[in-house]
Design a protein around this motif. Structure first.
Motif, PDB file in Angstrom:
ATOM      1  N   HIS A   5       0.903  -1.312  -0.023  1.00 17.38           N
ATOM      2  CA  HIS A   5       0.532   0.292  -0.363  1.00 17.38           C
ATOM      3  C   HIS A   5       1.399   1.481  -0.743  1.00 17.38           C
ATOM      4  N   ALA A   6       1.905   0.913  -0.938  1.00 15.16           N
ATOM      5  CA  ALA A   6       2.961   2.486  -0.879  1.00 15.16           C
ATOM      6  C   ALA A   6       2.306   2.945  -2.101  1.00 15.16           C
ATOM      7  N   HIS A   7       2.587   4.703  -2.517  1.00 14.46           N
ATOM      8  CA  HIS A   7       3.446   5.185  -3.401  1.00 14.46           C
ATOM      9  C   HIS A   7       4.476   4.691  -3.561  1.00 14.46           C
ATOM     10  N   GLU A  14       9.136   5.230 -13.891  1.00 16.11           N
ATOM     11  CA  GLU A  14       7.761   5.922 -13.706  1.00 16.11           C
ATOM     12  C   GLU A  14       7.356   5.313 -11.735  1.00 16.11           C
ATOM     13  N   PRO A  15       6.449   6.240 -11.032  1.00 16.75           N
ATOM     14  CA  PRO A  15       6.044   6.376  -9.877  1.00 16.75           C
ATOM     15  C   PRO A  15       4.891   4.720  -9.617  1.00 16.75           C
ATOM     16  N   ILE A  16       5.053   4.785  -9.088  1.00 19.40           N
ATOM     17  CA  ILE A  16       3.946   3.408  -9.003  1.00 19.40           C
ATOM     18  C   ILE A  16       3.067   3.281  -7.761  1.00 19.40           C
ATOM     19  N   GLU A  17       1.776   3.440  -8.072  1.00 20.14           N
ATOM     20  CA  GLU A  17       0.843   3.388  -7.285  1.00 20.14           C
ATOM     21  C   GLU A  17       0.339   1.957  -6.232  1.00 20.14           C
ATOM     22  N   ASN A  18      -0.166   2.177  -4.930  1.00 12.48           N
ATOM     23  CA  ASN A  18      -0.647   1.057  -4.219  1.00 12.48           C
ATOM     24  C   ASN A  18       0.424  -0.367  -4.889  1.00 12.48           C
ATOM     25  N   GLN A  33       2.719  -3.635  -7.911  1.00  9.01           N
ATOM     26  CA  GLN A  33       1.267  -3.498  -7.300  1.00  9.01           C
ATOM     27  C   GLN A  33       0.576  -3.698  -7.444  1.00  9.01           C
ATOM     28  N   GLY A  34      -0.928  -2.980  -6.666  1.00  9.99           N
ATOM     29  CA  GLY A  34      -1.451  -3.836  -6.465  1.00  9.99           C
ATOM     30  C   GLY A  34      -1.903  -4.555  -4.971  1.00  9.99           C
TER      31      GLY A  34
END
Length: 382
Positions: A5-7, A14-18, A33-34
């Motif tokens: 659960h990290a940004h 590129e940045p990775i959401e979740n 991711q996920g």
């Protein structure tokens, strides 16, 4: 162990959401991711920003100790202007409180260097900022420190010894490198024909320069003025060295000329006055102009000139001078690691690299910000 659960700001993509990062035996093993199915040892970052530890590519950490004066200052052996055989690790005190201050602000790796009193000051140590014994903190010897311009001139002029001109400083560097190159040739000749050719007499200075001549480490040149920067590049070409320019204060005046050289510049310190003639053209837009012209840059504190914990603030100052925010963050992570020659170990959140990480809830470059936690080699620091 997984952080989830990290940004994530990997810095090499590129940045990775979740996103999530897997860590094992002090190394980053995987990121993705996920959602995951967490184990008890995993850590929920609840949307926190996960960054690699910051890297300062030019400091004198531990070799100039905090507030002690001469007794704790082992930075400059100003009794001989050419001392490549000196090793920074023999002068660094890991008990210096500045290591802890660096860690608290997310700085996990630095280059700690001999000073700039000598034409050649010695061997630079790439180290982690945690530990009690320098041998276990060492990443590797990053390279050899040379210095051009005002500093060697001033030190030896006060003693009425060579070098007292820029010409003499450059000549000393050439003489030392040429002698080491001849020493290397004599060693090779002996190894090819040991029965007929004697090995050259052991020379510590020449031995120290052999890895540099073989391209196994970098040549770091202290230089502020534009003409000194070009002298460094001239010497590097003559001896096929891999150069990095430290400070590069007048880089913004020659950024278009530096661009074709593909040589990186470690700029800084940025939070200081123009305390000597060489700094007359010091400007906050130096980094922005170099970056705009495609010159690789890192940002440094030159600790203790600027205390090491102000590395993120120095990056923010470069943003104020026009450097894009992402480029400033890169200049104290992967960009710094690349110029330091340690990007195989640190600087980005990449499988195979050391698990040197930090988590933020606010702007990482903010003056009032500190990381929520810092990890070095997979170990959460108290």
């Amino acid at each position: 162990m997984k952080l989830y659960h990290a940004h994530i700001y990997p810095m090499d993509r590129e940045p990775i959401e979740n996103g999530w990062v897997s860590i094992q035996d002090g190394k980053i093993t995987e990121l993705g991711q996920g959602e995951i199915v967490p184990s008890p040892e995993d850590r929920d970052l609840a949307g926190g920003m996960l960054l690699p530890g910051f890297v300062d590519a030019h400091t004198h950490l531990g070799i100039i100790e905090n507030g002690i004066g001469f007794e704790g200052d082992d930075c400059n052996e100003a009794s001989d202007p050419f001392t490549p055989q000196l090793r920074a690790i023999d002068g660094i005190n890991p008990m210096d409180r500045c290591f802890a201050e660096a860690r608290r602000r997310g700085i996990t790796a630095v280059l700690s260097s001999p000073g700039s009193a000598n034409a050649c000051g010695g061997q630079i140590a790439a180290i982690k900022t945690v530990g009690r014994r320098i041998d276990s903190m060492l990443i590797r010897t990053a390279g050899v420190k040379f210095a051009l311009g005002e500093n060697p001139k001033s030190v030896y002029n006060d003693r009425d010894e060579t070098p007292i001109t820029r010409m003499a400083t450059a000549a000393l560097i050439r003489e030392g490198l040429a002698a080491a190159r001849r020493y290397r040739s004599d060693l090779a000749a002996h190894e090819a024909d040991p029965e007929n050719l004697d090995a050259p007499e052991f020379d510590a200075k020449h031995e120290a320069l052999l890895p540099l001549l073989r391209g196994e480490c970098k040549a770091f040149f202290h230089c502020h003025r534009a003409d000194d920067m070009f002298t460094a590049l001239r010497i590097a070409k003559e001896f096929s060295l891999d150069p990095v320019l430290i400070h590069g204060t007048e880089g913004h005046l020659i950024a278009d000329l530096l661009a074709p050289e593909k040589t990186g510049v470690i700029i800084g310190p940025l939070l200081c006055d123009r305390c000597k003639p060489e700094l007359n053209h010091a400007e906050l837009h130096n980094g922005a102009e170099l970056h705009r012209n495609g010159v690789p840059i890192a940002i440094c504190t030159d600790h203790p000139e600027v205390p090491l914990q102000y590395l993120p603030l120095s990056a923010a100052a470069a943003v104020k001078g026009g450097l894009p925010y992402d480029a400033a963050l890169y200049a104290i992570t992967l960009g710094a690691a690349k110029l330091a020659g340690i990007d195989d170990r640190v600087g980005s959140i990449t499988p195979g690299k050391d698990a040197d990480l930090q988590c933020y809830r606010q702007d990482p470059l903010g003056f009032l910000t500190e990381p929520e936690w810092v990890m070095i080699d997979g170990v959460m620091l108290p």
